[in-house]
Design a protein around this motif. Structure first.
Motif, short mmCIF file in Angstrom:
data_model
loop_
_atom_site.label_atom_id
_atom_site.label_comp_id
_atom_site.label_asym_id
_atom_site.label_seq_id
_atom_site.Cartn_x
_atom_site.Cartn_y
_atom_site.Cartn_z
N UNK A 1 1.20 -1.51 0.07
CA UNK A 1 0.07 -0.41 0.06
C UNK A 1 1.31 0.85 -0.29
N UNK A 2 0.39 2.43 -0.29
CA UNK A 2 1.21 3.06 -0.31
C UNK A 2 0.18 4.09 1.13
N UNK A 3 1.51 4.83 1.65
CA UNK A 3 1.66 5.28 3.32
C UNK A 3 2.60 6.63 2.79
N UNK A 4 2.18 7.04 4.71
CA UNK A 4 3.10 8.43 4.28
C UNK A 4 3.85 7.72 5.82
N UNK A 5 5.06 7.60 6.06
CA UNK A 5 6.02 7.27 7.03
C UNK A 5 6.91 8.14 7.39
N UNK A 6 6.88 8.11 9.96
CA UNK A 6 7.90 9.49 9.64
C UNK A 6 9.63 8.27 10.70
N UNK A 7 10.13 8.55 9.91
CA UNK A 7 11.60 7.90 10.99
C UNK A 7 12.46 8.96 10.80
N UNK A 8 12.92 8.25 12.25
CA UNK A 8 14.47 9.55 12.52
C UNK A 8 15.37 8.35 12.67
N UNK A 9 16.09 8.19 11.83
CA UNK A 9 17.86 8.47 12.48
C UNK A 9 18.47 8.41 13.64
N UNK A 10 18.55 9.77 14.08
CA UNK A 10 18.80 9.70 15.33
C UNK A 10 17.84 9.79 16.94
N UNK A 11 18.58 10.31 17.77
CA UNK A 11 17.73 10.40 18.84
C UNK A 11 17.36 11.93 19.63
N UNK A 12 16.73 12.26 19.38
CA UNK A 12 16.32 14.50 19.96
C UNK A 12 16.45 15.24 18.38
#
Length: 333
Positions: free
Chosen positions: A6-17
């Motif tokens: 499916x198509x989606x938007x996704x939040x990712x974060x490589x480094x905390x803070x």
């Protein structure tokens, strides 16, 4: 389903803070599991809290995460073979996140979303799918304030910020509950409020409220603005056993402290009620929708018109939706 992605938007974060990154993604369609239903999302609005989430504004969000709180769609699959579970297949549903969807469980800014049975609420016929995707956060937040303030038919209620999404919902709900009198206050004159918030707020509120209530004052204030000077002025207009419920506070690196005359507050028996919609579970927000369904079907409370919202495709939602501050609905087709 012809495909398993499916198509989606996704939040990712490589480094905390650090601030997360929001991007388009092709992801596996969630697999149904006992107690859950797979909902094909038709529309999902972008609420201010979604934009804040995309900027890293909620410390309890886990990554990677599909954002999105409000939605409307159709149940396409269930896990159980019971007649009760199977009865949901094909039904149009709507809802909002509570404390989970979009934060620590994948949310609704995708073509499909997995939801517990307890969160399923059938869409009322008077609401289009677009309208149903826009009412979640505003109406459940407004209802939370009104319930916590224990609004009754004997109460005079003042709604601050009555031209906004939550404020206008609070006005409708207070009237649907049969409150004795509902006063509106807003900065926008074109919304025709009872009180236009400008100039010397303290004197203005006192004079207008005394005039509008025949000198009585107000029993309840629902504050959707979050301005400290307005908050202080409005508290002074509460009568004995008055209740003040608020959902907003100043943002950024500014003073958030409020000076309060505790002598007068206890003499009046005032109750101060901070209201945060994200503390409820998704099942609890579903109960709020069920509570309001009769009012929606009777036309006592109404969603905003479809034309009030800009409709964008999922592929364009980052720039045309998250990158704006207006009212936007994502079309998942």
């Amino acid at each position: 389903m012809a495909t398993n992605t499916m198509k989606a938007l996704q939040l990712t974060r490589a480094v905390a803070n650090t601030a997360p990154t929001l991007a388009k993604a092709n992801l596996p369609i969630p697999r149904v599991k006992p107690g859950y239903a797979l909902v094909q999302i038709h529309y999902a609005s972008i609420q201010p809290s979604d934009r804040m989430n995309a900027q890293g504004g909620f410390p309890y969000t886990t990554y990677p995460r599909i954002p999105g709180r409000d939605y409307s769609g159709v149940v396409v699959e269930v896990a159980e073979e019971t007649s009760e579970a199977k009865s949901w297949v094909g039904k149009s549903v709507y809802g909002t996140s509570g404390s989970t969807l979009g934060f620590n469980v994948d949310g609704t800014h995708a073509q499909y979303c997995l939801l517990p049975y307890g969160a399923l609420v059938e869409k009322p016929a008077p609401l289009s799918h677009i309208q149903a995707a826009t009412v979640g956060v505003p109406f459940t937040t407004a209802l939370l304030c009104i319930r916590r303030a224990q609004v009754s038919k004997n109460d005079i209620v003042l709604v601050l910020g009555s031209s906004g999404a939550v404020g206008s919902a609070a006005v409708q709900i207070a009237k649907a509950m049969g409150a004795k009198q509902v006063l509106t206050a807003a900065r926008r004159e074109n919304s025709n409020p009872d009180i236009v918030l400008s100039g010397d707020i303290s004197t203005l509120l006192k004079d207008r409220i005394l005039s509008l209530t025949n000198g009585q004052g107000v029993d309840v204030v629902i504050d959707t603005v979050g301005d400290l000077s307005l908050m202080s002025a409005a508290m002074e207009q509460l009568v004995l056993n008055g209740r003040y419920a608020w959902i907003a506070a100043p943002r950024g690196d500014v003073d958030k402290s409020l000076s309060l005359d505790i002598f007068q507050a206890y003499r009046k028996g005032l109750s101060l009620l901070g209201c945060n919609s994200i503390t409820s579970s998704v099942e609890e927000t579903a109960d709020q929708f069920r509570f309001m369904s009769d009012w929606i079907n009777q036309g006592l409370i109404k969603a905003q018109d479809e034309s009030d919202f800009e409709r964008v495709k999922l592929d364009d939602a980052i720039d045309a939706g998250y990158g704006k501050t207006g009212k936007v609905v994502i079309d998942m087709a």
